[in-house]
Design a protein around this motif. Sequence first.
Motif, PDB file in Angstrom:
ATOM      1  N   PHE A  49      40.138  50.955  43.830  1.00  0.00           N
ATOM      2  CA  PHE A  49      39.372  49.745  43.559  1.00  0.00           C
ATOM      3  C   PHE A  49      40.138  48.816  42.632  1.00  0.00           C
ATOM      4  N   ARG A  50      40.751  49.399  41.602  1.00  0.00           N
ATOM      5  CA  ARG A  50      41.550  48.606  40.664  1.00  0.00           C
ATOM      6  C   ARG A  50      42.726  47.939  41.391  1.00  0.00           C
ATOM      7  N   GLU A  54      43.342  43.983  41.790  1.00  0.00           N
ATOM      8  CA  GLU A  54      44.628  43.421  41.354  1.00  0.00           C
ATOM      9  C   GLU A  54      45.275  42.623  42.482  1.00  0.00           C
ATOM     10  N   ALA A  55      45.199  43.154  43.717  1.00  0.00           N
ATOM     11  CA  ALA A  55      45.759  42.437  44.866  1.00  0.00           C
ATOM     12  C   ALA A  55      45.034  41.119  45.081  1.00  0.00           C
ATOM     13  N   GLU A  56      43.710  41.136  44.977  1.00  0.00           N
ATOM     14  CA  GLU A  56      42.940  39.896  45.132  1.00  0.00           C
ATOM     15  C   GLU A  56      43.301  38.898  44.037  1.00  0.00           C
ATOM     16  N   GLN A  58      46.148  38.728  42.359  1.00  0.00           N
ATOM     17  CA  GLN A  58      47.497  38.219  42.618  1.00  0.00           C
ATOM     18  C   GLN A  58      47.488  37.178  43.735  1.00  0.00           C
ATOM     19  N   LYS A  59      46.657  37.419  44.751  1.00  0.00           N
ATOM     20  CA  LYS A  59      46.549  36.473  45.872  1.00  0.00           C
ATOM     21  C   LYS A  59      45.998  35.138  45.367  1.00  0.00           C
ATOM     22  N   LYS A  60      44.926  35.198  44.574  1.00  0.00           N
ATOM     23  CA  LYS A  60      44.353  33.962  44.030  1.00  0.00           C
ATOM     24  C   LYS A  60      45.330  33.270  43.098  1.00  0.00           C
ATOM     25  N   LEU A  61      46.052  34.066  42.328  1.00  0.00           N
ATOM     26  CA  LEU A  61      47.041  33.497  41.419  1.00  0.00           C
ATOM     27  C   LEU A  61      48.137  32.775  42.204  1.00  0.00           C
ATOM     28  N   ALA A  62      48.586  33.395  43.300  1.00  0.00           N
ATOM     29  CA  ALA A  62      49.615  32.773  44.133  1.00  0.00           C
ATOM     30  C   ALA A  62      49.085  31.483  44.761  1.00  0.00           C
TER      31      ALA A  62
END
Length: 110
Positions: A49-50, A54-56, A58-62
Amino acid sequence: MDSNRRQGGIQQLLAAEQEAQQIVNAARNAKTARLKQAKEEAEKEAAEFRAQLEAEFQKKLAESSGDSGANVKRLEAETEAKIQRLNNESERISADVVQMLLRHVTKVKN
């Protein structure tokens, strides 16, 4: 014969007690093993879940950093346009400003 019977009964009770103790120990061991397994499964799920969060993130950050690149370009264009307007305005009124300054500098007061 009565004492043999009592001895046999006591032996049976002791054997039954030992068997019960073994059953209780086996149940405790099984419970401990199951708790350990449940803890490991929970930790694994938490880690998954973590990682997903984190992937979500990073995606939003990108995505947002891509937008900030567009924002930077937009701001640079707006800034360049404002600078150009200020330069045009200063060129338009610079002759008048020079004349006004000369008039005030050359005027003599008593």
